[in-house]
Design a protein around this motif. Sequence first.
Motif, mmCIF file in Angstrom:
data_model
loop_
_atom_site.group_PDB
_atom_site.id
_atom_site.type_symbol
_atom_site.label_atom_id
_atom_site.label_comp_id
_atom_site.label_asym_id
_atom_site.label_seq_id
_atom_site.Cartn_x
_atom_site.Cartn_y
_atom_site.Cartn_z
ATOM 1 N N LYS A 512 47.791 22.230 43.851
ATOM 2 C CA LYS A 512 46.717 22.222 44.846
ATOM 3 C C LYS A 512 45.929 20.913 44.776
ATOM 4 N N ARG A 513 45.744 20.405 43.564
ATOM 5 C CA ARG A 513 45.029 19.139 43.410
ATOM 6 C C ARG A 513 45.761 18.004 44.101
ATOM 7 N N VAL A 514 47.086 17.979 43.975
ATOM 8 C CA VAL A 514 47.861 16.915 44.614
ATOM 9 C C VAL A 514 47.699 16.978 46.130
ATOM 10 N N HIS A 515 47.839 18.178 46.702
ATOM 11 C CA HIS A 515 47.692 18.308 48.156
ATOM 12 C C HIS A 515 46.278 17.913 48.597
ATOM 13 N N SER A 516 45.284 18.348 47.827
ATOM 14 C CA SER A 516 43.902 18.014 48.175
ATOM 15 C C SER A 516 43.649 16.519 48.055
ATOM 16 N N ALA A 517 44.188 15.916 46.978
ATOM 17 C CA ALA A 517 43.987 14.476 46.775
ATOM 18 C C ALA A 517 44.667 13.665 47.878
ATOM 19 N N ARG A 518 45.803 14.135 48.360
ATOM 20 C CA ARG A 518 46.485 13.424 49.440
ATOM 21 C C ARG A 518 45.657 13.440 50.719
ATOM 22 N N VAL A 519 45.098 14.591 51.007
ATOM 23 C CA VAL A 519 44.255 14.686 52.200
ATOM 24 C C VAL A 519 43.039 13.777 52.050
ATOM 25 N N ALA A 520 42.411 13.813 50.860
ATOM 26 C CA ALA A 520 41.229 12.986 50.630
ATOM 27 C C ALA A 520 41.560 11.505 50.718
ATOM 28 N N ARG A 521 42.717 11.103 50.193
ATOM 29 C CA ARG A 521 43.121 9.702 50.268
ATOM 30 C C ARG A 521 43.394 9.278 51.708
ATOM 31 N N ARG A 522 44.053 10.128 52.462
ATOM 32 C CA ARG A 522 44.341 9.789 53.847
ATOM 33 C C ARG A 522 43.066 9.665 54.670
ATOM 34 N N LEU A 523 42.124 10.580 54.454
ATOM 35 C CA LEU A 523 40.848 10.519 55.175
ATOM 36 C C LEU A 523 40.052 9.273 54.775
ATOM 37 N N ALA A 524 40.080 8.948 53.483
ATOM 38 C CA ALA A 524 39.388 7.740 53.031
ATOM 39 C C ALA A 524 39.990 6.502 53.660
ATOM 40 N N GLN A 525 41.297 6.498 53.825
ATOM 41 C CA GLN A 525 41.963 5.363 54.459
ATOM 42 C C GLN A 525 41.565 5.239 55.926
ATOM 43 N N GLU A 526 41.540 6.377 56.606
ATOM 44 C CA GLU A 526 41.146 6.346 58.015
ATOM 45 C C GLU A 526 39.684 5.940 58.170
ATOM 46 N N LYS A 527 38.835 6.384 57.266
ATOM 47 C CA LYS A 527 37.418 5.998 57.322
ATOM 48 C C LYS A 527 37.263 4.491 57.127
ATOM 49 N N LEU A 528 38.072 3.933 56.195
ATOM 50 C CA LEU A 528 37.979 2.486 55.959
ATOM 51 C C LEU A 528 38.422 1.719 57.195
ATOM 52 N N VAL A 529 39.504 2.143 57.823
ATOM 53 C CA VAL A 529 39.975 1.453 59.026
ATOM 54 C C VAL A 529 38.909 1.501 60.112
ATOM 55 N N ALA A 530 38.297 2.669 60.290
ATOM 56 C CA ALA A 530 37.257 2.791 61.321
ATOM 57 C C ALA A 530 36.045 1.925 60.989
ATOM 58 N N GLU A 531 35.667 1.874 59.705
ATOM 59 C CA GLU A 531 34.499 1.086 59.319
ATOM 60 C C GLU A 531 34.767 -0.403 59.477
ATOM 61 N N GLU A 532 36.002 -0.837 59.212
ATOM 62 C CA GLU A 532 36.339 -2.248 59.401
ATOM 63 C C GLU A 532 36.273 -2.637 60.875
ATOM 64 N N ALA A 562 46.447 13.208 39.759
ATOM 65 C CA ALA A 562 46.837 14.591 40.017
ATOM 66 C C ALA A 562 48.344 14.767 39.865
ATOM 67 N N ILE A 563 49.118 13.806 40.343
ATOM 68 C CA ILE A 563 50.569 13.901 40.225
ATOM 69 C C ILE A 563 51.004 13.808 38.766
ATOM 70 N N ILE A 564 50.426 12.867 38.019
ATOM 71 C CA ILE A 564 50.768 12.732 36.601
ATOM 72 C C ILE A 564 50.330 13.968 35.829
ATOM 73 N N ASP A 565 49.156 14.501 36.139
ATOM 74 C CA ASP A 565 48.708 15.734 35.479
ATOM 75 C C ASP A 565 49.654 16.887 35.774
ATOM 76 N N TYR A 566 50.200 16.917 36.978
ATOM 77 C CA TYR A 566 51.165 17.957 37.326
ATOM 78 C C TYR A 566 52.419 17.831 36.461
ATOM 79 N N LYS A 567 52.903 16.618 36.287
ATOM 80 C CA LYS A 567 54.081 16.417 35.449
ATOM 81 C C LYS A 567 53.789 16.783 34.003
ATOM 82 N N LYS A 568 52.594 16.452 33.516
ATOM 83 C CA LYS A 568 52.240 16.805 32.145
ATOM 84 C C LYS A 568 52.045 18.317 32.001
ATOM 85 N N SER A 569 51.586 18.964 33.073
ATOM 86 C CA SER A 569 51.461 20.424 33.040
ATOM 87 C C SER A 569 52.831 21.083 32.956
#
Length: 595
Positions: A512-532, A562-569
């Motif tokens: 769940k962390r990986v899926h959530s982190a992906r969404v958060a990263r994508r939104l952060a990327q879109e926010k940066l593009v809009a702010e630029e 999150a991905i590395i933690d998943y592999k370690k889990s």
Amino acid sequence: MRPHFGLFRPVSLCSGLVLLLVVSSAGATSISLREAGKPSYDASSSQLAPSDRSSNQKKPSPSPALQSLRAENQIADDSIIAHSKQAEAITSPPDVPSSNERLIGLRNVLSITLQNNVAIAVQEYQTGIRHQEITGQDASFDPSIVIEGRASESESQVASAFAAPDVSNTERQNWKLGLSQKLITGTQYELNYTGFRDETNSAFAGLNPQYTSRVEVNITHPLLKNFGISTNKKDIFIAQNNLDISEFEFQSRVIDIITNAENTYWDLVFTREDLKVKEQSVTRALDLERRVRAQVKVGTLAPIEILQAQSEVASREEGVLLAQKAIADTEDQLKNIMNINFDSPEGLKTFKPLDPADFQVGKKIILNEAITEALESRPDFLVRKKELASQDITVKFNENQLYPSLDLVGTFGLNGLSGTAAPLQGFGGGGVATSRFGGNYGESLDDAFSGNFKSWEVGLLLSYPIGNRAAKSRLTASRLQASQRLLEIKDLEKSIVVEVRQASRQIVTDIKRVHSARVARRLAQEKLVAEEKKFAVGLSTSFKVLEFQTDLAEQESRELKAIIDYKKSLSNFKKVKASTLSAHNISLDSRMKRK
């Protein structure tokens, strides 16, 4: 192997080597954390002038004065751009590893670790020691041979007035050959052959020298105390259990080391990928600094904005330095686990992991099956069960020690006699007589083995300490220890169940962390593009853009983590189930190694 980590686009270079690239819409290529089909930050597009960013709004051409000002400052801009490109060239990894680098996969790490790790070698010695203890205990039932030879001479006065002579001289030689053994039933036997040669100066010796032979068997068989195979092999059974315990401990040690090596390997993957995130963040800050300088020169921004951008560049460069240190520290940890000397040619190389930080959801976990597998395979749980089995053996032995010692004893012997017969004058003037057992030493042996001259003895030997408090005390203590072992097993069983449940829950959480982190990263990327875009038309500040850049870098790092933690889990889940060895196709056969 094609990575399943959606942030990267893999480009195969050679077998086992994958370069992760992102191609922007403008055609420029950069190392980055991106997801296919999603908007991505591109340094080349961010370098456009404000007039080029708004295609829908027509802007007037710049005045000659403004064009002159831009021309005068072109050198400064080119210098900044060169600095940015230099940073990109430094941060981008080469396609082909240098001679000071080693491409290494997880399988190689585990193989080298199993071959070189000192702790594994130490534990193997312990297993060999336990094996020799079994041999030592079993040797108590080996037969023993006895060979003995003696010679003696005695000279003494004779008190009798009729002695002839009145000084007695006797010479004796004796020899003995014996075999003794304790059987697993508790029976002990002795088989002895004894021979004597006696010579004297007495005038009344009928055989001089005289040869005596005796073959004798002595048997002692316990009827109560110390009777039975299980009682007499108690120490052997316990030694065998100790060997099993040592092998379980060896297996547990190997699992711990493999898990540690695997987790450290994934930590190295994370630190290297996180360095790319930090370096890309520096590139973004340098690009923004260049654009801020350009706008300050044309008067659209205040000079203070340059300081803000420069401060952020310095701060992010510090993050790069810390990321580089983290890589070096993790490499040292991995080399230490692999027992690679830091000063050796191999230790001086930089490790570059081959296995990518991909994300692949495995099969669904069935909790009850995982718990059952753990209770059947966990070495620490099997150790406790073996300890309980050894304690049960001790309890049964101490129960036997409560009986009185009642032994059946018996002796059977064959006798032989011969020698040089001398005629003797009978008492009171009787006739001359000669012993009928005259002959050489061989005649003595013939008499003994003829069975005509035998002796035997049979009896019972009973002993019992009054009160028998020592045996009762040992029995009570051993029963208490067995109860203690049983409680320890139950407590460990509960702990194993909790560990399996927590490990399986952690896997679900990390997914769940990986899926959530992906969404958060994508939104952060879109926010940066809009702010630029807003910054390009003067509707935002450099502070805001830098803030969104920082947020994007943090989200990229969190996704990686999150991905590395998943592999370690997953690795930890295999550890709590004791399936690490089978998962990596590793088999241990310490018995074969010792042979």
